[in-house]
Design a protein around this motif. Structure first.
Motif, PDB file in Angstrom:
ATOM      1  N   THR A   1       0.837  -1.195   0.000  1.00 57.99           N
ATOM      2  CA  THR A   1       0.000   0.000   0.000  1.00 57.99           C
ATOM      3  C   THR A   1       0.872   1.246   0.000  1.00 57.99           C
ATOM      4  OG1 THR A   1      -1.693  -1.164   1.269  1.00 57.99           O
ATOM      5  CG2 THR A   1      -1.816   1.236   1.248  1.00 57.99           C
ATOM      6  N   VAL A   2       0.579   2.176  -0.887  1.00 53.78           N
ATOM      7  CA  VAL A   2       1.301   3.439  -0.937  1.00 53.78           C
ATOM      8  C   VAL A   2       0.907   4.269   0.282  1.00 53.78           C
ATOM      9  CG1 VAL A   2       1.631   5.594  -2.202  1.00 53.78           C
ATOM     10  CG2 VAL A   2       1.425   3.436  -3.454  1.00 53.78           C
ATOM     11  N   VAL A   3       1.895   4.639   1.087  1.00 51.15           N
ATOM     12  CA  VAL A   3       1.612   5.454   2.268  1.00 51.15           C
ATOM     13  C   VAL A   3       2.100   6.895   2.107  1.00 51.15           C
ATOM     14  CG1 VAL A   3       1.495   3.520   3.860  1.00 51.15           C
ATOM     15  CG2 VAL A   3       3.692   4.641   3.468  1.00 51.15           C
ATOM     16  N   HIS A   4       2.931   7.142   1.086  1.00 48.88           N
ATOM     17  CA  HIS A   4       3.365   8.513   0.809  1.00 48.88           C
ATOM     18  C   HIS A   4       3.825   8.599  -0.639  1.00 48.88           C
ATOM     19  CE1 HIS A   4       4.649  12.534   1.872  1.00 48.88           C
ATOM     20  NE2 HIS A   4       5.756  12.311   1.187  1.00 48.88           N
ATOM     21  N   VAL A   5       3.545   9.731  -1.275  1.00 48.59           N
ATOM     22  CA  VAL A   5       3.966   9.991  -2.655  1.00 48.59           C
ATOM     23  C   VAL A   5       5.033  11.077  -2.620  1.00 48.59           C
ATOM     24  CG1 VAL A   5       3.219  10.754  -4.928  1.00 48.59           C
ATOM     25  CG2 VAL A   5       1.670   9.390  -3.522  1.00 48.59           C
ATOM     26  N   TYR A   6       6.149  10.839  -3.306  1.00 52.26           N
ATOM     27  CA  TYR A   6       7.239  11.811  -3.392  1.00 52.26           C
ATOM     28  C   TYR A   6       7.301  12.431  -4.783  1.00 52.26           C
ATOM     29  CZ  TYR A   6       9.042   9.571   0.834  1.00 52.26           C
ATOM     30  OH  TYR A   6       9.187   9.072   2.108  1.00 52.26           O
ATOM     31  N   GLY A   7       7.573  13.722  -4.843  1.00 52.50           N
ATOM     32  CA  GLY A   7       7.866  14.404  -6.099  1.00 52.50           C
ATOM     33  C   GLY A   7       6.882  14.167  -7.208  1.00 52.50           C
ATOM     34  N   ASP A   8       5.615  14.386  -6.966  1.00 52.64           N
ATOM     35  CA  ASP A   8       4.575  14.212  -7.983  1.00 52.64           C
ATOM     36  C   ASP A   8       4.628  12.838  -8.649  1.00 52.64           C
ATOM     37  OD1 ASP A   8       3.467  16.773  -7.594  1.00 52.64           O
ATOM     38  OD2 ASP A   8       4.899  17.674  -8.985  1.00 52.64           O
TER      39      ASP A   8
ATOM     40  N   LEU B   1       8.811  -1.502   4.969  1.00 50.55           N
ATOM     41  CA  LEU B   1       8.414  -0.176   4.521  1.00 50.55           C
ATOM     42  C   LEU B   1       9.533   0.289   3.606  1.00 50.55           C
ATOM     43  CD1 LEU B   1       6.239   2.023   4.921  1.00 50.55           C
ATOM     44  CD2 LEU B   1       7.686   2.949   6.727  1.00 50.55           C
ATOM     45  N   LEU B   2       9.247   0.351   2.296  1.00 54.25           N
ATOM     46  CA  LEU B   2      10.284   0.643   1.312  1.00 54.25           C
ATOM     47  C   LEU B   2      10.014   1.942   0.576  1.00 54.25           C
ATOM     48  CD1 LEU B   2      10.762  -2.731  -0.602  1.00 54.25           C
ATOM     49  CD2 LEU B   2      12.128  -1.850   1.272  1.00 54.25           C
ATOM     50  N   THR B   3      11.071   2.663   0.276  1.00 50.08           N
ATOM     51  CA  THR B   3      10.992   3.793  -0.637  1.00 50.08           C
ATOM     52  C   THR B   3      11.390   3.264  -2.010  1.00 50.08           C
ATOM     53  OG1 THR B   3      11.606   5.312   1.127  1.00 50.08           O
ATOM     54  CG2 THR B   3      11.824   6.113  -1.137  1.00 50.08           C
ATOM     55  N   VAL B   4      10.494   3.437  -2.988  1.00 50.65           N
ATOM     56  CA  VAL B   4      10.718   2.904  -4.334  1.00 50.65           C
ATOM     57  C   VAL B   4      10.509   4.000  -5.362  1.00 50.65           C
ATOM     58  CG1 VAL B   4      10.023   0.568  -3.677  1.00 50.65           C
ATOM     59  CG2 VAL B   4       8.309   2.145  -4.570  1.00 50.65           C
ATOM     60  N   THR B   5      11.042   3.796  -6.558  1.00 48.62           N
ATOM     61  CA  THR B   5      10.803   4.727  -7.657  1.00 48.62           C
ATOM     62  C   THR B   5       9.523   4.325  -8.380  1.00 48.62           C
ATOM     63  OG1 THR B   5      12.020   3.446  -9.303  1.00 48.62           O
ATOM     64  CG2 THR B   5      13.294   5.019  -7.974  1.00 48.62           C
ATOM     65  N   SER B   6       9.054   5.193  -9.230  1.00 52.47           N
ATOM     66  CA  SER B   6       7.819   4.910  -9.960  1.00 52.47           C
ATOM     67  C   SER B   6       7.957   3.693 -10.876  1.00 52.47           C
ATOM     68  CB  SER B   6       7.386   6.131 -10.772  1.00 52.47           C
ATOM     69  OG  SER B   6       8.387   6.483 -11.701  1.00 52.47           O
ATOM     70  N   SER B   7       9.152   3.366 -11.300  1.00 46.45           N
ATOM     71  CA  SER B   7       9.350   2.202 -12.164  1.00 46.45           C
ATOM     72  C   SER B   7       9.434   0.884 -11.375  1.00 46.45           C
ATOM     73  CB  SER B   7      10.588   2.368 -13.030  1.00 46.45           C
ATOM     74  OG  SER B   7      11.747   2.464 -12.226  1.00 46.45           O
ATOM     75  N   ASP B   8       9.492   0.964 -10.053  1.00 47.32           N
ATOM     76  CA  ASP B   8       9.595  -0.236  -9.221  1.00 47.32           C
ATOM     77  C   ASP B   8       8.245  -0.844  -8.881  1.00 47.32           C
ATOM     78  OD1 ASP B   8      12.371  -0.018  -9.111  1.00 47.32           O
ATOM     79  OD2 ASP B   8      12.326   1.129  -7.238  1.00 47.32           O
ATOM     80  N   VAL B   9       7.163  -0.086  -9.058  1.00 50.00           N
ATOM     81  CA  VAL B   9       5.824  -0.566  -8.707  1.00 50.00           C
ATOM     82  C   VAL B   9       4.846  -0.236  -9.829  1.00 50.00           C
ATOM     83  CG1 VAL B   9       6.118  -0.421  -6.199  1.00 50.00           C
ATOM     84  CG2 VAL B   9       5.286   1.573  -7.455  1.00 50.00           C
ATOM     85  N   ARG B  10       3.714  -0.932  -9.809  1.00 52.35           N
ATOM     86  CA  ARG B  10       2.633  -0.649 -10.741  1.00 52.35           C
ATOM     87  C   ARG B  10       1.318  -0.842 -10.004  1.00 52.35           C
ATOM     88  NH1 ARG B  10       0.176  -5.286 -12.040  1.00 52.35           N
ATOM     89  NH2 ARG B  10       1.352  -7.226 -11.919  1.00 52.35           N
ATOM     90  N   PRO B  11       0.259  -0.191 -10.468  1.00 49.74           N
ATOM     91  CA  PRO B  11      -1.037  -0.375  -9.825  1.00 49.74           C
ATOM     92  C   PRO B  11      -1.513  -1.821  -9.957  1.00 49.74           C
ATOM     93  CG  PRO B  11      -1.077   1.499 -11.320  1.00 49.74           C
ATOM     94  CD  PRO B  11       0.213   0.770 -11.555  1.00 49.74           C
ATOM     95  N   VAL B  12      -2.294  -2.277  -8.994  1.00 48.55           N
ATOM     96  CA  VAL B  12      -2.919  -3.604  -9.069  1.00 48.55           C
ATOM     97  C   VAL B  12      -3.974  -3.535 -10.171  1.00 48.55           C
ATOM     98  CG1 VAL B  12      -4.379  -5.257  -7.859  1.00 48.55           C
ATOM     99  CG2 VAL B  12      -2.495  -4.180  -6.661  1.00 48.55           C
ATOM    100  N   GLY B  13      -3.956  -4.501 -11.059  1.00 44.81           N
ATOM    101  CA  GLY B  13      -4.919  -4.544 -12.147  1.00 44.81           C
ATOM    102  C   GLY B  13      -6.226  -5.204 -11.749  1.00 44.81           C
ATOM    103  N   PRO B  14      -7.270  -4.978 -12.518  1.00 43.74           N
ATOM    104  CA  PRO B  14      -8.570  -5.599 -12.233  1.00 43.74           C
ATOM    105  C   PRO B  14      -8.466  -7.126 -12.174  1.00 43.74           C
ATOM    106  CG  PRO B  14      -8.746  -3.999 -14.014  1.00 43.74           C
ATOM    107  CD  PRO B  14      -7.288  -4.181 -13.723  1.00 43.74           C
ATOM    108  N   GLY B  15      -9.027  -7.717 -11.146  1.00 43.04           N
ATOM    109  CA  GLY B  15      -9.042  -9.171 -11.006  1.00 43.04           C
ATOM    110  C   GLY B  15      -7.749  -9.793 -10.537  1.00 43.04           C
ATOM    111  N   GLU B  16      -6.742  -8.998 -10.168  1.00 48.50           N
ATOM    112  CA  GLU B  16      -5.452  -9.562  -9.737  1.00 48.50           C
ATOM    113  C   GLU B  16      -5.495 -10.131  -8.335  1.00 48.50           C
ATOM    114  OE1 GLU B  16      -1.368  -8.286 -11.117  1.00 48.50           O
ATOM    115  OE2 GLU B  16      -2.487  -6.402 -11.140  1.00 48.50           O
ATOM    116  N   LEU B  17      -6.349  -9.611  -7.462  1.00 52.41           N
ATOM    117  CA  LEU B  17      -6.369 -10.093  -6.082  1.00 52.41           C
ATOM    118  C   LEU B  17      -7.500 -11.057  -5.883  1.00 52.41           C
ATOM    119  CD1 LEU B  17      -5.561  -6.887  -4.047  1.00 52.41           C
ATOM    120  CD2 LEU B  17      -4.035  -8.725  -4.664  1.00 52.41           C
TER     121      LEU B  17
END
Length: 67
Positions: A26-33, A51-67
């Motif tokens: 779960t995203v708990v904070h957004v950095y730099g837009d 609790l990890l700090t990641v770049t935008s290329s390290d994660v992607r939104p959960v897609g429909p039906g993935e969970l």
């Protein structure tokens, strides 16, 4: 940009012994837009694994039906 409180999928091989590509957090904070995110990963009992700090290329939104 992914919003705070959104579920994301780890889309990289993290440098953390308890996580792997494909884990959901779960995203708990957004950095730099959306250039980076603070993401919390929990186990089935709700305990925080990492609790990890990641770049935008390290994660992607959960897609429909993935969970």
């Amino acid at each position: 940009m992914i919003a705070e409180h959104s579920l994301v999928v780890l889309d990289c091989d993290p440098h953390h012994e308890k996580l792997s590509r494909g884990d959901v957090g779960t995203v708990v904070h957004v950095y730099g837009d959306g250039k980076g995110y603070e993401v919390e990963f929990v186990d089935g009992g709700g305990e925080t694994i990492a609790l990890l700090t990641v770049t935008s290329s390290d994660v992607r939104p959960v897609g429909p039906g993935e969970l």
